[in-house]
Design a protein around this motif. Structure first.
Motif, PDB file in Angstrom:
ATOM      1  N   ARG A 262     132.882 -28.427  50.104  1.00 40.06           N
ATOM      2  CA  ARG A 262     132.063 -27.320  50.614  1.00 40.06           C
ATOM      3  C   ARG A 262     131.233 -27.692  51.825  1.00 40.06           C
ATOM      4  O   ARG A 262     130.726 -26.833  52.537  1.00 40.06           O
ATOM      5  CB  ARG A 262     131.155 -26.800  49.504  1.00 40.06           C
ATOM      6  CG  ARG A 262     130.010 -27.713  49.150  1.00 40.06           C
ATOM      7  CD  ARG A 262     129.249 -27.206  47.938  1.00 40.06           C
ATOM      8  NE  ARG A 262     128.007 -27.920  47.718  1.00 40.06           N
ATOM      9  CZ  ARG A 262     127.268 -27.812  46.623  1.00 40.06           C
ATOM     10  NH1 ARG A 262     127.670 -27.019  45.646  1.00 40.06           N
ATOM     11  NH2 ARG A 262     126.133 -28.475  46.495  1.00 40.06           N
ATOM     12  N   GLY A 263     131.090 -28.989  52.107  1.00 41.08           N
ATOM     13  CA  GLY A 263     130.324 -29.423  53.264  1.00 41.08           C
ATOM     14  C   GLY A 263     128.820 -29.340  53.043  1.00 41.08           C
ATOM     15  O   GLY A 263     128.346 -28.931  51.977  1.00 41.08           O
ATOM     16  N   ILE A 264     128.076 -29.740  54.058  1.00 37.27           N
ATOM     17  CA  ILE A 264     126.611 -29.787  53.993  1.00 37.27           C
ATOM     18  C   ILE A 264     126.045 -28.943  55.125  1.00 37.27           C
ATOM     19  O   ILE A 264     126.514 -29.016  56.267  1.00 37.27           O
ATOM     20  CB  ILE A 264     126.097 -31.235  54.116  1.00 37.27           C
ATOM     21  CG1 ILE A 264     126.729 -32.122  53.034  1.00 37.27           C
ATOM     22  CG2 ILE A 264     124.583 -31.295  54.016  1.00 37.27           C
ATOM     23  CD1 ILE A 264     126.459 -33.605  53.225  1.00 37.27           C
ATOM     24  N   GLU A 265     125.045 -28.151  54.811  1.00 36.94           N
ATOM     25  CA  GLU A 265     124.396 -27.335  55.828  1.00 36.94           C
ATOM     26  C   GLU A 265     123.739 -28.228  56.891  1.00 36.94           C
ATOM     27  O   GLU A 265     123.228 -29.310  56.580  1.00 36.94           O
ATOM     28  CB  GLU A 265     123.329 -26.437  55.192  1.00 36.94           C
ATOM     29  CG  GLU A 265     123.881 -25.397  54.228  1.00 36.94           C
ATOM     30  CD  GLU A 265     124.705 -24.332  54.934  1.00 36.94           C
ATOM     31  OE1 GLU A 265     124.336 -23.956  56.070  1.00 36.94           O
ATOM     32  OE2 GLU A 265     125.703 -23.893  54.347  1.00 36.94           O
ATOM     33  N   VAL A 266     123.765 -27.757  58.134  1.00 36.57           N
ATOM     34  CA  VAL A 266     123.209 -28.538  59.245  1.00 36.57           C
ATOM     35  C   VAL A 266     121.739 -28.874  59.011  1.00 36.57           C
ATOM     36  O   VAL A 266     121.288 -29.993  59.263  1.00 36.57           O
ATOM     37  CB  VAL A 266     123.365 -27.759  60.578  1.00 36.57           C
ATOM     38  CG1 VAL A 266     122.701 -28.516  61.726  1.00 36.57           C
ATOM     39  CG2 VAL A 266     124.839 -27.536  60.889  1.00 36.57           C
ATOM     40  N   LYS A 267     120.975 -27.928  58.476  1.00 37.30           N
ATOM     41  CA  LYS A 267     119.541 -28.166  58.256  1.00 37.30           C
ATOM     42  C   LYS A 267     119.291 -29.157  57.123  1.00 37.30           C
ATOM     43  O   LYS A 267     118.197 -29.723  57.015  1.00 37.30           O
ATOM     44  CB  LYS A 267     118.828 -26.853  57.959  1.00 37.30           C
ATOM     45  CG  LYS A 267     119.320 -26.155  56.690  1.00 37.30           C
ATOM     46  CD  LYS A 267     118.590 -24.844  56.483  1.00 37.30           C
ATOM     47  CE  LYS A 267     119.104 -24.099  55.242  1.00 37.30           C
ATOM     48  NZ  LYS A 267     118.409 -22.819  55.045  1.00 37.30           N
ATOM     49  N   THR A 312     130.774 -30.272  58.099  1.00 39.01           N
ATOM     50  CA  THR A 312     130.875 -28.887  58.541  1.00 39.01           C
ATOM     51  C   THR A 312     130.957 -28.007  57.307  1.00 39.01           C
ATOM     52  O   THR A 312     131.852 -28.208  56.469  1.00 39.01           O
ATOM     53  CB  THR A 312     132.124 -28.668  59.408  1.00 39.01           C
ATOM     54  OG1 THR A 312     132.099 -29.572  60.521  1.00 39.01           O
ATOM     55  CG2 THR A 312     132.181 -27.237  59.916  1.00 39.01           C
ATOM     56  N   PRO A 313     130.025 -27.075  57.109  1.00 41.72           N
ATOM     57  CA  PRO A 313     130.057 -26.219  55.925  1.00 41.72           C
ATOM     58  C   PRO A 313     131.403 -25.509  55.781  1.00 41.72           C
ATOM     59  O   PRO A 313     131.924 -24.930  56.728  1.00 41.72           O
ATOM     60  CB  PRO A 313     128.924 -25.214  56.187  1.00 41.72           C
ATOM     61  CG  PRO A 313     127.995 -25.931  57.105  1.00 41.72           C
ATOM     62  CD  PRO A 313     128.857 -26.778  57.974  1.00 41.72           C
ATOM     63  N   ALA A 318     132.269 -36.257  55.865  1.00 40.54           N
ATOM     64  CA  ALA A 318     132.753 -37.633  56.051  1.00 40.54           C
ATOM     65  C   ALA A 318     131.570 -38.582  56.078  1.00 40.54           C
ATOM     66  O   ALA A 318     130.658 -38.420  56.895  1.00 40.54           O
ATOM     67  CB  ALA A 318     133.556 -37.745  57.342  1.00 40.54           C
ATOM     68  N   PHE A 319     131.567 -39.555  55.175  1.00 40.96           N
ATOM     69  CA  PHE A 319     130.565 -40.616  55.167  1.00 40.96           C
ATOM     70  C   PHE A 319     131.232 -41.888  55.701  1.00 40.96           C
ATOM     71  O   PHE A 319     132.308 -42.268  55.235  1.00 40.96           O
ATOM     72  CB  PHE A 319     130.043 -40.872  53.760  1.00 40.96           C
ATOM     73  CG  PHE A 319     129.078 -39.822  53.281  1.00 40.96           C
ATOM     74  CD1 PHE A 319     127.730 -39.920  53.547  1.00 40.96           C
ATOM     75  CD2 PHE A 319     129.539 -38.722  52.567  1.00 40.96           C
ATOM     76  CE1 PHE A 319     126.845 -38.956  53.113  1.00 40.96           C
ATOM     77  CE2 PHE A 319     128.657 -37.754  52.120  1.00 40.96           C
ATOM     78  CZ  PHE A 319     127.312 -37.866  52.401  1.00 40.96           C
ATOM     79  N   THR A 320     130.583 -42.531  56.654  1.00 40.85           N
ATOM     80  CA  THR A 320     131.133 -43.744  57.253  1.00 40.85           C
ATOM     81  C   THR A 320     130.148 -44.890  57.084  1.00 40.85           C
ATOM     82  O   THR A 320     128.958 -44.738  57.372  1.00 40.85           O
ATOM     83  CB  THR A 320     131.435 -43.541  58.749  1.00 40.85           C
ATOM     84  OG1 THR A 320     132.284 -42.393  58.919  1.00 40.85           O
ATOM     85  CG2 THR A 320     132.137 -44.757  59.322  1.00 40.85           C
ATOM     86  N   LEU A 321     130.670 -46.023  56.624  1.00 46.43           N
ATOM     87  CA  LEU A 321     129.885 -47.242  56.471  1.00 46.43           C
ATOM     88  C   LEU A 321     130.255 -48.204  57.587  1.00 46.43           C
ATOM     89  O   LEU A 321     131.433 -48.542  57.757  1.00 46.43           O
ATOM     90  CB  LEU A 321     130.156 -47.898  55.114  1.00 46.43           C
ATOM     91  CG  LEU A 321     129.960 -47.033  53.864  1.00 46.43           C
ATOM     92  CD1 LEU A 321     130.380 -47.816  52.618  1.00 46.43           C
ATOM     93  CD2 LEU A 321     128.514 -46.585  53.738  1.00 46.43           C
ATOM     94  N   TYR A 322     129.263 -48.642  58.360  1.00 43.26           N
ATOM     95  CA  TYR A 322     129.491 -49.612  59.427  1.00 43.26           C
ATOM     96  C   TYR A 322     128.934 -50.960  58.974  1.00 43.26           C
ATOM     97  O   TYR A 322     127.725 -51.104  58.756  1.00 43.26           O
ATOM     98  CB  TYR A 322     128.807 -49.164  60.721  1.00 43.26           C
ATOM     99  CG  TYR A 322     129.427 -47.929  61.331  1.00 43.26           C
ATOM    100  CD1 TYR A 322     130.496 -48.032  62.213  1.00 43.26           C
ATOM    101  CD2 TYR A 322     128.949 -46.657  61.012  1.00 43.26           C
ATOM    102  CE1 TYR A 322     131.067 -46.889  62.773  1.00 43.26           C
ATOM    103  CE2 TYR A 322     129.514 -45.517  61.563  1.00 43.26           C
ATOM    104  CZ  TYR A 322     130.572 -45.644  62.436  1.00 43.26           C
ATOM    105  OH  TYR A 322     131.139 -44.525  62.979  1.00 43.26           O
ATOM    106  N   PHE A 323     129.822 -51.939  58.857  1.00 48.83           N
ATOM    107  CA  PHE A 323     129.435 -53.238  58.320  1.00 48.83           C
ATOM    108  C   PHE A 323     128.973 -54.160  59.445  1.00 48.83           C
ATOM    109  O   PHE A 323     129.559 -54.177  60.535  1.00 48.83           O
ATOM    110  CB  PHE A 323     130.612 -53.878  57.582  1.00 48.83           C
ATOM    111  CG  PHE A 323     131.063 -53.078  56.387  1.00 48.83           C
ATOM    112  CD1 PHE A 323     130.518 -53.301  55.138  1.00 48.83           C
ATOM    113  CD2 PHE A 323     132.023 -52.086  56.524  1.00 48.83           C
ATOM    114  CE1 PHE A 323     130.914 -52.562  54.043  1.00 48.83           C
ATOM    115  CE2 PHE A 323     132.432 -51.337  55.440  1.00 48.83           C
ATOM    116  CZ  PHE A 323     131.878 -51.564  54.194  1.00 48.83           C
ATOM    117  N   PRO A 324     127.934 -54.939  59.193  1.00 54.70           N
ATOM    118  CA  PRO A 324     127.444 -55.861  60.232  1.00 54.70           C
ATOM    119  C   PRO A 324     128.422 -57.005  60.468  1.00 54.70           C
ATOM    120  O   PRO A 324     129.194 -57.379  59.578  1.00 54.70           O
ATOM    121  CB  PRO A 324     126.116 -56.368  59.647  1.00 54.70           C
ATOM    122  CG  PRO A 324     126.286 -56.237  58.177  1.00 54.70           C
ATOM    123  CD  PRO A 324     127.142 -55.024  57.956  1.00 54.70           C
TER     124      PRO A 324
END
Length: 335
Positions: A262-267, A312-313, A318-324
């Motif tokens: 369903r996505g997440i609202e921008v606010k 986008t609702p 998309a969750f992204t993990l950036y590894f050091p």
């Protein structure tokens, strides 16, 4: 501070001014007293009084300035030594209250530590009957009922696991082992745990991992991935969850979990990692606790993993993990 000092000494200042005006009044009324010499005496008196206030200002406000700059700690050594009986009374009371708060804080910390140990012990004890329940469920012949029970078992298991890790997070620095972690076995294990839930909702997984290894702690990375996957499954239906990896332009390895939910609202995006925040649009979603992403972000910060989100609702998240990189870990953790 000088304004406060003058307000504190206002009654004395007014008294001195009143006395000087009284002298001038007497000189003006009594013709035998020369007025101009008396005016000169009053002027010198006020001048000396102003010099006296200026000299006393630094001496009398030193204690109060250090008290105003005192941080919220139990270290009283940063406060200037008292130079008057009243300041000594204040310092004595501060010492008494500080000692009292130290004792109370120590007792509360010990009590909380005991409660944490009891809770963790209880969670470990509950895992035994849960394991027995899983074995009993697996031996059942009624497939529809078996899948239902597996799903409810999974929910209990995930709640207990989250509670266990929540209690460990404050001491995560004592539980880190940084190594090259293989992503595929870790992901397969987490996906397998969610099998019953995914089957019920018609969800599949598309896993593509060009980058097979990242430098991090395997156990805590599994916890982060578990929260992201459960979130993706919770808010998706009859679609695939895409998991991929790669290298960013600046040389950081990344891992992305993308759903078509369903996505997440921008606010709502700036607040999704806040403790207890669920949603502004779906505020009646009682299944949401607002803890999963909050805990995942706390663990990611402790591992120096940068977490970003795009959503986008009605389309997905998309969750992204950036590894050091390895040199970042050497600098951050002193390895």
């Amino acid at each position: 501070m000088i304004g406060k000092y003058l307000r504190e000494r206002l009654s004395w200042i007014l008294l001195v001014i009143a006395l000087q005006l009284l002298l001038l009044s007497v000189a003006a009324i009594d013709r035998t007293i020369p007025f101009l010499p008396m005016l000169y005496i009053v002027f010198l008196s006020i001048l000396l009084f102003a010099a006296f206030l200026l000299i006393r200002y630094s001496k009398e406000t030193r204690f109060h300035q250090s008290l105003a700059a005192w941080e919220d700690t139990y270290d009283l050594n940063v406060i200037a030594a008292p130079e008057s009986p009243f300041q000594s009374i204040v310092m004595d009371r501060l010492n008494e209250q500080t000692d009292k708060f130290r004792k109370e804080t120590s007792q509360l910390v010990a009590q909380l530590e005991e409660e944490k140990d009891e809770l963790m012990s209880w969670i470990h004890e509950v895992k035994t009957p849960l394991t027995a329940m899983r074995l009993m469920i697996d031996r059942m012949g009624d497939e529809p009922l078996k899948e239902q029970l597996r799903l409810e078992w999974l929910r209990i298991h995930l709640l207990l696991d989250r509670q266990l890790h929540q209690k460990r997070i404050p001491f995560i620095e004592n539980d880190l082992y940084i190594e090259q972690v293989k992503l595929e076995p870790l992901l397969i294990n987490e996906i397998r745990e969610l099998r019953a839930w995914c089957l019920q909702k018609g969800i599949g997984f598309d896993v593509n991992l060009p980058v097979q290894e990242v430098l991090t702690d395997a156990k805590w990375l599994a916890f982060i991935v578990r929260q992201l996957l459960t979130n993706a499954v919770k808010y998706s239906s009859a679609s695939d969850i895409v998991v991929g990896s790669g290298i960013s332009p600046d040389g950081q390895a990344w891992l992305c979990v993308r759903d078509s939910g369903r996505g997440i609202e921008v606010k709502d995006l700036p607040r999704i990692f806040e403790k207890g925040f669920t949603s502004t649009k779906n505020h009646d979603d009682h299944a949401a606790t607002g803890m999963g992403l909050y805990l995942a972000k706390k663990v990611a910060d402790s591992l120096s993993i940068r977490m970003s989100v795009e959503s986008t609702p009605g389309v997905g998240t998309a969750f992204t993990l950036y590894f050091p990189r390895s040199n970042t870990y050497v600098h951050t953790l002193g390895m």
